[in-house]
Each structure stands twice: as structure tokens, then as C-alpha cells.
Design an enzyme around this catalytic site. Structure first.
Site, short mmCIF file in Angstrom:
data_model
loop_
_atom_site.label_atom_id
_atom_site.label_comp_id
_atom_site.label_asym_id
_atom_site.label_seq_id
_atom_site.Cartn_x
_atom_site.Cartn_y
_atom_site.Cartn_z
N SER A 156 64.15 43.67 27.46
CA SER A 156 63.25 44.64 28.11
C SER A 156 61.89 44.01 28.37
O SER A 156 61.28 44.20 29.42
CB SER A 156 63.10 45.90 27.26
N ASP A 214 57.17 41.39 21.67
CA ASP A 214 58.16 40.84 22.60
C ASP A 214 57.51 40.43 23.93
O ASP A 214 57.80 39.36 24.47
CB ASP A 214 59.28 41.86 22.87
N1 ATP Z 1 68.03 42.21 33.44
C1 ATP Z 1 67.55 43.45 33.37
N2 ATP Z 1 67.40 44.18 34.51
C2 ATP Z 1 66.92 45.43 34.44
N3 ATP Z 1 66.58 46.07 33.30
C3 ATP Z 1 66.72 45.41 32.17
C4 ATP Z 1 67.20 44.07 32.13
N4 ATP Z 1 67.22 43.68 30.85
C5 ATP Z 1 66.77 44.72 30.12
N5 ATP Z 1 66.47 45.77 30.90
C6 ATP Z 1 65.96 47.09 30.46
O1 ATP Z 1 65.69 46.99 29.08
C7 ATP Z 1 66.49 47.92 28.33
C8 ATP Z 1 66.94 47.29 27.02
O2 ATP Z 1 65.83 47.23 26.20
P1 ATP Z 1 65.88 47.30 24.63
O3 ATP Z 1 64.48 47.16 24.20
O4 ATP Z 1 66.63 48.50 24.17
O5 ATP Z 1 66.73 46.00 24.22
P2 ATP Z 1 66.27 44.48 24.12
O6 ATP Z 1 64.91 44.34 24.69
O7 ATP Z 1 67.34 43.65 24.73
O8 ATP Z 1 66.26 44.23 22.55
P3 ATP Z 1 64.99 44.16 21.52
O9 ATP Z 1 63.97 45.13 22.03
O10 ATP Z 1 65.57 44.57 20.19
O11 ATP Z 1 64.58 42.75 21.56
C9 ATP Z 1 67.65 48.25 29.23
O12 ATP Z 1 68.10 49.57 28.94
C10 ATP Z 1 67.02 48.16 30.63
O13 ATP Z 1 66.36 49.37 30.94
C1 MEV Z 2 62.09 46.43 16.52
C2 MEV Z 2 60.91 45.68 17.11
O1 MEV Z 2 60.04 45.30 16.06
C3 MEV Z 2 61.34 44.39 17.77
C4 MEV Z 2 62.25 44.55 18.94
O2 MEV Z 2 62.49 43.28 19.49
C5 MEV Z 2 60.20 46.60 18.08
C6 MEV Z 2 58.84 46.09 18.51
O3 MEV Z 2 58.25 45.21 17.89
O4 MEV Z 2 58.34 46.64 19.51
MG MG Z 3 63.26 45.49 23.95
#
Ligand code: ATP
Ligand code: MEV
Ligand code: MG
Length: 402
Positions: A156, A214
Site C-alpha cells: 500500500s 512504510d
Molecule cells: N499494485 C497495487 N495497485 C493498486 N493498489 C494496490 C497495489 N498494491 C497495494 N494496493 C492497495 O493496498 C492495499 C493493501 O494494503 P495493506 O496495507 O492491507 O497491505 P500491505 O501494504 O501489502 O501490507 P503491510 O501494510 O502489512 O505492509 C490493497 O487493498 C490496495 O488497495
Molecule cells: C502493522 C504496521 O506497524 C506495519 C504494517 O506494515 C502498521 C503501520 O506501521 O502503519
Molecule cells: Mg500497507
């Protein structure tokens, strides 16, 4: 008018320690991963803004006059919404703003599917950035990622960083630093700060209450409170395993908050202990020589084990992650979840004396559970501007097929 065809990329991240605790102001150890999200930008049909997000199945296009009319309505009709024009990077997207954007895009209230959140974040950033810096010109945008979506590797944030950089650049809020004939370029420190602050707002649309770690890693490649660690971390070998169990960071972060509110006396010491692990781990990494030998690893392995238990106590474990830890333990390797947990990815430390056969056997057992695993290189550049001709054939193909 925007005349050039360019690409922007941003890395995902691995959190060694401190996920969730960082949302509550504790230390996190996070570094960029050599898996990236790429955004291709090119001139579009006059009066239209198009976005294609193949990873989440979005292909949308809007009349720009319609978009700017929406922006005007949002600003004029309600004093609550006026802040979209009177913009300040530190403000959160308001509930009313997001409701208006959902209605415009035909997204049901409360929809939290990846495509809905990705579209909402795109529209929000587009309107808010254009309200502050001038209309986004007619462009076609494609975003494609090497990162699994929603698996703990900062997909994200990488998406939000790419969008922020591209939209700020086409609006003229930051420069286009790539000279003709160059393959890559980076922005100035001041411009990176602006990209990061807008990416954080995009993360807020997707996450609700992100810590900012992040998007900071996506922008600068290191979590800037810990610069000394990043220079050491690339020497760590890590096996990354995706359990492929889908989960939402937003939901998991909200669950931890609820637990802390319910049992503060029980949960706050857990967060303090996670903070202490991050700090002790930082000291150990700093004390390690450039090429660490096997005797430095047992303590890092213990930190993984303890933190994994703590994360289970916070309620962000999952049976698939327990399985991952058990399988690697059967090969004398230590693992923990990374990112928000609840499924998604885990990391396994590979000390230098680990035999290639043991790594191969662990990988096979993990794959037999239906997981996907690969050895990662930790450490990668932050947000970068590329000429399209300098992209690898695979990335270019993914960006042009969409
Ligand atoms: N390649 C992409 N294209 C469009 N949207 C995306 C893409 N990658 C991620 N997203 C958006 O980000 C969301 C996922 O975010 P989420 O924060 O839940 O997971 P993450 O970022 O992969 O994991 P984390 O936050 O634990 O590191 C998806 O639901 C989508 O809305
Ligand atoms: C779970 C969390 O600590 C990490 C997600 O990658 C959420 C955040 O820092 O925003
Ligand atoms: Mg995320």
C-alpha cells in the site's frame, strides 16, 4: 499539458521488529526490499485522466472537467469539506471527503476490497494534490507491482509513494529531475519530504491509522530514525515466505488498538517489550562486524522467537504463520511474521553457517504447505524516476500490457 513518458518506482519493505508497536510511537527496524512497485505515466487523451491497476483489477477513466467540478462541489457545499482546497499535508482525509469520493466512483459505503481502496486513494490524492498545486494534466497512469498485495511487504505504501511522486511531478509541485538521455534520477531531500507527506495521506485512505514507517521506507529506503542499522542490515540473509492468507492491515491495526484499550495494563508491557527488542536488536546489529560470523546469530534468533510470541499476544498471529514457524524450526531456523500479520508474510533468519541443503529442504517443506518463498536481498533505493527505456523487459511488458 504533460508531454513525456516516464516511470516512477518505490520499494516494498521488511520490518525486522516493531510492527504494530510503531503505530503507538515505539521503535521499528524496517528496511527496503528489492521488490518494487512501478508506475508508468504518459500523455493521455485531452480532458481525460485514466488509471489502470492490473494487480487489483481496476481500469477507470474520468473526464477531468467532471473531476474538477466534483472538487469544486466538495469545497463549496460543505464547510466540513472545505479543507480539501485549504490543504495542509498533515491533515487526515475527512470522512465526508471520502464519502463524497465513494459516491462519485460508485463505491459502496464501507467497501474495503483492494480495488475500492486503491481507487479511493487515487481519487483522493488526485483531487487534494490538484486543489493545492493546480490541475493534474490529462495523463494515463498504470501501476504494476512485483510485491504481493496485502501480504505485509508494504504494497500500500509503495503504491501511495509512486502516486504521490507522479501526481506532484505532473502538477509542477516537484521537479522532473530526469534529463534527456539519463536512465534514472532522484528528487531533492525537500521534494522527497513532500512526496513522503502525501504518500502518508494516501496510506491513511487505505490503512486508517498508519505509523508512517512504510511510506518513509518507500520514499527514503530506510526508516530514518535508524540510519546506522540500515548499513549493516544488508549483510543479513533472510528467507521471505508468503503464506498467501489474505488480510487487511487496517483491520489488524484496529484490532490491536481495541485490545490495548480493553486490557491496557496487560498489553502496554507487551508493547514496551517489543520496543526493547527493537532497541536491543539495533545494538546487536551495530556491534556486528561487516561480515558477521555464526556466533552473532543466536541472540537475533531469540529476538525473532520472543517477538513472534508477543505478536501472537497482540492478536495478529494466524495458524498459517504458526505453521511457517514450526516448519522452519524443524530445520533449526527461526521465523517471525513481518508487517501487519494475520497471514501474509513471515521472515526466517538464515545464519551464515546454514547449509544450502537445509535452506532448500526448508523451502520445499514451506512450498508443500502451499506457501511461496524466496531468498531476499534487503536494501534497495527509495522512490526513483526512470526513463521507460531503462526498465527491464519484464517490467515494461507488465506496464504496457495493462
Ligand atoms: N499494485 C497495487 N495497485 C493498486 N493498489 C494496490 C497495489 N498494491 C497495494 N494496493 C492497495 O493496498 C492495499 C493493501 O494494503 P495493506 O496495507 O492491507 O497491505 P500491505 O501494504 O501489502 O501490507 P503491510 O501494510 O502489512 O505492509 C490493497 O487493498 C490496495 O488497495
Ligand atoms: C502493522 C504496521 O506497524 C506495519 C504494517 O506494515 C502498521 C503501520 O506501521 O502503519
Ligand atoms: Mg500497507
Amino acid at each position: 499539458m504533460w508531454a513525456r513518458e516516464l516511470a516512477v518506482s518505490a520499494p516494498g519493505k521488511v520490518i525486522l521488529h516493531g510492527e504494530h508497536a510503531v503505530v503507538l510511537g515505539k521503535v521499528a527496524l524496517a528496511v527496503a526490499l528489492d521488490l518494487r512497485t512501478f508506475l508508468r505515466l504518459r500523455p493521455g487523451a485531452e480532458g481525460r485522466l485514466s488509471v489502470s491497476l492490473p494487480g487489483v483489477g481496476v481500469l477507470r477513466s474520468w473526464d477531468t472537467p467532471g473531476l474538477w467540478a466534483l472538487r469544486g462541489r466538495i469545497c463549496l457545499n460543505s464547510p466540513l469539506l472545505a479543507s480539501i482546497a485549504d490543504f495542509d499535508e498533515s491533515k487526515s482525509p475527512s470522512v465526508e471527503q471520502l464519502d463524497a469520493l465513494r459516491e462519485f466512483a460508485g463505491i459502496a459505503a464501507g467497501a474495503s476490497a483492494p480495488e475500492s481502496l486503491a481507487t479511493l486513494a487515487f481519487l483522493y490524492m488526485c483531487l487534494a494534490i490538484s486543489a493545492k498545486y493546480g490541475d493534474v494534466p490529462s495523463v494515463d497512469i498504470v501501476v504494476w507491482s512485483e510485491l504481493p498485495t496485502g501480504a505485509g511487504l508494504g504494497s500500500s505504501a509503495a503504491y501511495a509513494v509512486c502516486l504521490a511522486a507522479a501526481l506532484l511531478m505532473v502538477c509542477g509541485a516537484i521537479s522532473c529531475p530526469l534529463q534527456e538521455g539519463e536512465s534514472t534520477a532522484r528528487w531533492t531531500e525537500e521534494e522527497l519530504t513532500l512526496i513522503n507527506s502525501w504518500a502518508f495521506r494516501g496510506e491513511r485512505v487505505i490503512h486508517g491509522n498508519p505509523s508512517g514507517v512504510d511510506n518513509a521506507v518507500g520514499t527514503w529506503a530506510l526508516w530514518d530514525s535508524l540510519p546506522p542499522v540500515a548499513s549493516r542490515v544488508p549483510t543479513l540473509r533472510i528467507l521471505l515466505t508468503n503464506t498467501k492468507v489474505p488480510r487487511s492491515t487496517k483491520v489488524l491495526v484496529a484490532g490491536v488498538k481495541e485490545k490495548i484499550l480493553k486490557f491496557p495494563a496487560i498489553m502496554n508491557p507487551v508493547l514496551d517489550s517489543i520496543d526493547a527488542i527493537s532497541q536491543e536488536c539495533q545494538s546487536v546489529l551495530e556491534a556486528m562486524p561487516a561480515n558477521p560470523s555464526p556466533e552473532h546469530y543466536p541472540v537475533l534468533e531469540e529476538f525473532f522467537d520472543i517477538n513472534q510470541h508477543h505478536l501472537n499476544v497482540l492478536g495478529v498471529g494466524h495458524p498459517s504463520l504458526d505453521r511457517l514457524c514450526q516448519v522452519t524450526a524443524s530445520h533449526s531456523l527461526h521465523s517471525k511474521l513481518t508487517g501487519a500479520g494475520g497471514g501474509g508474510c513471515g521472515i526466517t533468519l538464515l545464519p551464515p553457517d546454514t547449509s544450502p541443503l537445509a535452506v532448500e529442504a526448508a523451502k520445499q517443506d514451506l512450498c508443500a504447505c502451499g506457501f511461496e518463498c524466496w531468498e531476499t536481498k534487503i536494501g534497495a533505493p527509495g522512490v526513483t524516476l526512470h526513463s521507460c527505456s531503462s526498465l527491464s523487459a519484464q517490467v515494461l511488458h507488465a506496464l504496457t500490457q495493462s
